[in-house]
Design a protein around this motif. Sequence first.
Motif, short mmCIF file in Angstrom:
data_model
loop_
_atom_site.label_atom_id
_atom_site.label_comp_id
_atom_site.label_asym_id
_atom_site.label_seq_id
_atom_site.Cartn_x
_atom_site.Cartn_y
_atom_site.Cartn_z
N HIS A 34 0.81 -1.22 0.00
CA HIS A 34 0.00 0.00 0.00
C HIS A 34 0.85 1.27 0.00
O HIS A 34 0.31 2.37 0.06
N LEU A 68 2.15 -5.59 -7.56
CA LEU A 68 1.18 -6.59 -8.00
C LEU A 68 1.67 -7.99 -7.65
O LEU A 68 0.95 -8.80 -7.07
N ALA A 71 1.62 -8.56 -4.00
CA ALA A 71 0.25 -8.79 -3.53
C ALA A 71 -0.17 -10.24 -3.78
O ALA A 71 -0.80 -10.87 -2.94
N GLN A 72 0.24 -10.75 -4.91
CA GLN A 72 -0.12 -12.13 -5.23
C GLN A 72 0.61 -13.12 -4.32
O GLN A 72 0.02 -14.10 -3.89
N ALA A 75 -1.25 -13.16 -1.16
CA ALA A 75 -2.53 -13.84 -1.27
C ALA A 75 -2.34 -15.35 -1.19
O ALA A 75 -3.14 -16.05 -0.59
N ASN A 76 -1.25 -15.83 -1.76
CA ASN A 76 -1.02 -17.27 -1.72
C ASN A 76 -0.61 -17.75 -0.34
O ASN A 76 -0.89 -18.88 0.02
N ILE B 33 -5.05 -6.43 -14.58
CA ILE B 33 -4.08 -6.06 -13.54
C ILE B 33 -2.81 -5.44 -14.11
O ILE B 33 -2.05 -4.84 -13.40
N HIS B 34 -2.61 -5.59 -15.40
CA HIS B 34 -1.43 -4.95 -16.00
C HIS B 34 -1.78 -3.72 -16.81
O HIS B 34 -0.91 -3.11 -17.42
N ASP B 65 -5.09 0.56 -5.92
CA ASP B 65 -5.48 -0.32 -4.82
C ASP B 65 -6.41 -1.43 -5.33
O ASP B 65 -6.29 -2.59 -4.94
N LEU B 68 -4.50 -4.13 -6.91
CA LEU B 68 -3.90 -4.98 -5.88
C LEU B 68 -4.88 -6.06 -5.43
O LEU B 68 -4.55 -7.24 -5.36
N HIS B 69 -6.09 -5.62 -5.13
CA HIS B 69 -7.10 -6.57 -4.69
C HIS B 69 -7.40 -7.60 -5.76
O HIS B 69 -7.54 -8.79 -5.50
N ALA B 71 -5.44 -8.56 -8.13
CA ALA B 71 -4.30 -9.47 -8.23
C ALA B 71 -4.39 -10.55 -7.17
O ALA B 71 -4.11 -11.72 -7.42
N GLN B 72 -4.82 -10.14 -5.99
CA GLN B 72 -4.92 -11.13 -4.92
C GLN B 72 -6.04 -12.13 -5.18
O GLN B 72 -5.90 -13.31 -4.90
N LEU B 74 -6.99 -13.14 -8.01
CA LEU B 74 -6.50 -14.06 -9.02
C LEU B 74 -5.53 -15.07 -8.42
O LEU B 74 -5.55 -16.24 -8.76
N ALA B 75 -4.70 -14.59 -7.52
CA ALA B 75 -3.72 -15.48 -6.91
C ALA B 75 -4.40 -16.59 -6.14
O ALA B 75 -3.89 -17.69 -6.03
N ASN B 76 -5.60 -16.33 -5.64
CA ASN B 76 -6.29 -17.33 -4.85
C ASN B 76 -6.90 -18.45 -5.66
O ASN B 76 -7.71 -19.21 -5.18
#
Lengths: 282, 282
Positions: A34, A68, A71-72, A75-76, B33-34, B65, B68-69, B71-72, B74-76
């Motif tokens: 952030h 980015l 952040a990923q 998240a993992n 995200i990009h 922001d 970021l969310h 991206a997260q 997607l990571a999940n």
Amino acid sequence: MNVLEKIANELDTFSKSERKVAEVILSSPGTVIHASIAALAKQANISEPTVNRFCRRLDTKGYPDFKLHLAQSLANGTPYVNRHVDENDTAEEYTDKIFESTMASLELARKSLDANVINRAVDVLTQANKVSFFGLGASAVVAHDALNKFFRFNVPVVYFDDILMQRMSAINSRQGDVVVVISHTGRTKSLVEVATLAKENDAIVIGITTEGSPLSKECNIVLSVDVAEDTDLYMPMSSRIAQLALIDVLATGFTLRRGTKFRDNLKKVKDSLRSSRFERKD
Amino acid sequence: MNVLEKIANELDTFSKSERKVAEVILSSPGTVIHASIAALAKQANISEPTVNRFCRRLDTKGYPDFKLHLAQSLANGTPYVNRHVDENDTAEEYTDKIFESTMASLELARKSLDANVINRAVDVLTQANKVSFFGLGASAVVAHDALNKFFRFNVPVVYFDDILMQRMSAINSRQGDVVVVISHTGRTKSLVEVATLAKENDAIVIGITTEGSPLSKECNIVLSVDVAEDTDLYMPMSSRIAQLALIDVLATGFTLRRGTKFRDNLKKVKDSLRSSRFERKD
DNA sequence: TAATTATGAAATAAATTTTCATTATTCTCG
DNA sequence: CGAGAATAATGAAAATTTATTTCATAATTA
């Protein structure tokens, strides 16, 4: 690989200033995602361009792109942290905890699997004259499940959860046979012996077990499934579910390798079960 | 909740322009995200401030922001997307897909479970004089696993995967006995009959099956586990894993209900296995 | 001491956010 | 039902924030 791990790994290849950034990031990655590049630079006591260079060094396009990735990574890592079942949990609470930690284990297990090894295992299985699945206790359940899957493939397949039958079967194995030995700990004596016997009789031994265990040393191919067994109240829980998912993977690899015609066969097996069922009304 | 799900959920509360953005994002979140806010605005044919407002509507601080969310999310593991195994998948690809859809199924199953019903099932199980687990095919594996768990509890427990034995056992059941019948479809004739027989002989019948199936109608307690069985190449995959997780939940509920002293007992069972193992060297 | 590399100040460029005027939509009342 | 007021939605442009590049200087290494 995820950025956080990468930073930790390459820590010693960084320059002095870069290391400062790295340390700030590692110490509180959650804050960093952030923060602006200026804020991060200030916190690390270095200049903004240095942060930028740091980001590029990690194969990201620049600072925003780096965030980015970070952040990923987060998240993992964070989703299902160890949620231990507690004495006073309600049914809802312990249900959620068990499902979540099961999912977390699957995530972990997936990461620990090596696609090349899976490929080799599938290779070997598709070419086997006979496939045997051996396990004891909770792993017997996995072997049992494997039998259910592979029996549909029209391949000679057996499963034993009895020590003596396992031994006899192993001794009778020959070249071209594949023996799959399942044991989470890989320390069950009789199973290790069975693996040794099978190998001595020229069967190919695939172990579904933990890397480096006594059992793994007796196997030609080791499919290691890492899981953190901490939810367990003295009972194997996550490990066997990860192993079952692995069986699914092997079975899927098997059918893919065998091609389309082969899959028609599967449909036949399925259809043959129909008469034993009540018809669906919808 | 993850941003992607949130967008999908709130789709109809958005204004016309906002919906355009939402659609672009949902159709290819990985690209977004990009992308810069300008690029996204252009793709959705709306202005940049609208994108910005859209982001804030979703409780994020602004566009960066929001990314970021996203991206997260997607990571999940993009749980809501069905990832079918494809003919030409590499080992790595199908492994990932299978693990992911297994996790997605668990998530779904968890949501479909009713804590009150679990509570009642645990109640009944803890008070049983005898517990029987019946299943056929893939569900036999689940019954087998249940046996493994419950046998440690020092309760009379049996498991049969043979139709005749199941019938005989059901006919011999009496008040105070609990019969757990496992069948994903709930349409297997012989199992439905077994459930009926058990009920006629005053046993309490718990069904682990689909809500509304023929089997469910014969049960006193129905634990319905919903999963989308679409990964299956004519083989039950996700359903049995969800059922196994449910067995874990029941077993956990059981031990929690029985209290601390009871858990010491479990430890004893575990310790008794030690001599059959190779010692860990670490 | 020369060559190389690392670093930061300042300038530039890019992206995001805000402001505000315009346009669309909804609501109210004759 | 419809005119017009009120409200909400939208985008152009300005302002701001953020990131990147350039280039001069400092540190390190050979």
